[in-house]
Design a protein around this motif. Sequence first.
Motif, PDB file in Angstrom:
ATOM      1  N   LYS A 274       1.460   8.227   4.594  1.00 25.36           N
ATOM      2  CA  LYS A 274       0.476   7.819   3.355  1.00 25.36           C
ATOM      3  C   LYS A 274      -0.432   6.721   4.349  1.00 25.36           C
ATOM      4  CE  LYS A 274       0.425   5.614  -1.043  1.00 25.36           C
ATOM      5  NZ  LYS A 274       1.126   5.208  -2.264  1.00 25.36           N
ATOM      6  N   LEU A 275      -0.206   5.828   4.928  1.00 22.36           N
ATOM      7  CA  LEU A 275      -0.749   4.917   5.550  1.00 22.36           C
ATOM      8  C   LEU A 275      -1.964   5.374   6.438  1.00 22.36           C
ATOM      9  CD1 LEU A 275       2.042   2.251   6.799  1.00 22.36           C
ATOM     10  CD2 LEU A 275       0.392   2.020   4.739  1.00 22.36           C
TER      11      LEU A 275
ATOM     12  N   LEU B  49       4.236  -4.893   4.000  1.00 23.08           N
ATOM     13  CA  LEU B  49       5.091  -3.871   3.119  1.00 23.08           C
ATOM     14  C   LEU B  49       6.149  -3.908   2.556  1.00 23.08           C
ATOM     15  CD1 LEU B  49       4.942  -0.891   5.902  1.00 23.08           C
ATOM     16  CD2 LEU B  49       3.598  -0.824   3.949  1.00 23.08           C
TER      17      LEU B  49
ATOM     18  N   ASP C 211      -9.023   2.712   4.036  1.00 25.42           N
ATOM     19  CA  ASP C 211      -8.173   1.653   3.611  1.00 25.42           C
ATOM     20  C   ASP C 211      -7.636   0.957   4.825  1.00 25.42           C
ATOM     21  OD1 ASP C 211      -6.055   0.084   2.872  1.00 25.42           O
ATOM     22  OD2 ASP C 211      -5.041   1.357   1.699  1.00 25.42           O
TER      23      ASP C 211
ATOM     24  N   SER D 290      -3.914  -0.433   5.268  1.00 26.22           N
ATOM     25  CA  SER D 290      -3.376   0.298   5.757  1.00 26.22           C
ATOM     26  C   SER D 290      -3.402   0.509   7.203  1.00 26.22           C
ATOM     27  CB  SER D 290      -3.339   1.612   5.157  1.00 26.22           C
ATOM     28  OG  SER D 290      -3.073   1.613   3.869  1.00 26.22           O
TER      29      SER D 290
ATOM     30  N   PRO E 237       0.687  -1.187   0.021  1.00 24.10           N
ATOM     31  CA  PRO E 237       0.093   0.023  -0.115  1.00 24.10           C
ATOM     32  C   PRO E 237       0.819   1.310   0.030  1.00 24.10           C
ATOM     33  CG  PRO E 237      -0.079  -0.924   2.257  1.00 24.10           C
ATOM     34  CD  PRO E 237       0.966  -1.904   1.216  1.00 24.10           C
ATOM     35  N   GLY E 238       2.081   1.093   0.237  1.00 25.35           N
ATOM     36  CA  GLY E 238       2.971   2.345   0.296  1.00 25.35           C
ATOM     37  C   GLY E 238       3.292   2.788  -1.138  1.00 25.35           C
TER      38      GLY E 238
ATOM     39  N   ILE F 170      -2.083  -2.547   9.066  1.00 25.16           N
ATOM     40  CA  ILE F 170      -0.420  -2.467   9.012  1.00 25.16           C
ATOM     41  C   ILE F 170       0.034  -1.385  10.407  1.00 25.16           C
ATOM     42  CG2 ILE F 170       1.390  -1.627   7.935  1.00 25.16           C
ATOM     43  CD1 ILE F 170       0.046  -2.597   5.188  1.00 25.16           C
ATOM     44  N   LEU F 171      -0.585  -0.305  10.349  1.00 24.79           N
ATOM     45  CA  LEU F 171      -0.257   0.684  11.322  1.00 24.79           C
ATOM     46  C   LEU F 171      -0.540  -0.041  12.811  1.00 24.79           C
ATOM     47  CD1 LEU F 171      -1.993   3.962   9.951  1.00 24.79           C
ATOM     48  CD2 LEU F 171       0.621   3.482  10.145  1.00 24.79           C
TER      49      LEU F 171
ATOM     50  N   ASN G 144      -4.273   7.221   4.265  1.00 28.30           N
ATOM     51  CA  ASN G 144      -5.270   6.020   3.539  1.00 28.30           C
ATOM     52  C   ASN G 144      -6.168   5.779   4.459  1.00 28.30           C
ATOM     53  OD1 ASN G 144      -3.774   6.059   1.203  1.00 28.30           O
ATOM     54  ND2 ASN G 144      -2.771   4.384   1.822  1.00 28.30           N
TER      55      ASN G 144
END
Length: 226
Positions: A78-79, A40, A88, A91, A28-29, A94-95, A82
């Motif tokens: 960006k995440l 990622l 998203d 994202s 997604p990056g 992931i965070l 998103n």
Amino acid sequence: MGKKIFRSAKFILECVLDVIYAKDDICPGCDESIIDNQQLCSNCISKIKVCNEIMLLEKEIEKTICYTFSYYSGIIKKLILNLKYKSDFKSGNILAELLHNYVVKNNLQFDCITFVPSSKKALKKRGYNQSEFLAKKIGARCNVKTIKTMYKICETKDQIGLNKEQRWENLKNSFRIRNNIDLTGKIILLVDDVITTGATSFLCCEQLIQSNAKQVIVLSVAKGRI
């Protein structure tokens, strides 16, 4: 019966969203293909600017500690955008994983997790609170209960473009503790997405401490700069 139906519908919706956003082969990056079940790509991971600084949020005699995973730039920015504006949830996952790893690495100890509340207008427009999303994901990974402790009682100006003093004044008297919440003696982890001056998080901490919480630890994804 109504509550059970609502919970079931909510669970089904979350499952559907997980399927919709489960593009596990795309980073997604940078939208490049990734391998080895990573979320990622190695290039984006290498560009994350980890924040090793622990902030001390203070106003007058009150103080609270804020842990921040990264700086608000590059892939992390960006995440966050998103998740916040594009729904998203990949994202967001992931965070949440990065924050959970940070919690484990720093051995943060707490009794429950809460989050910075959104206004009714923001919730209606977005459909969810990004900080609540992250808090629940972290709570599930840590096996710790996530609770709604506060609500935002009024609409405020967008913080973007305001200086430090204006941000504090803008948020003054904006948060309230929910009824029938017992926080006595609890150590609470307060989750936020981005921290700049710390006004939002500090004022939330103030409400929690005034409600007899023993300690509040702030955890944010990223640290911004004015």
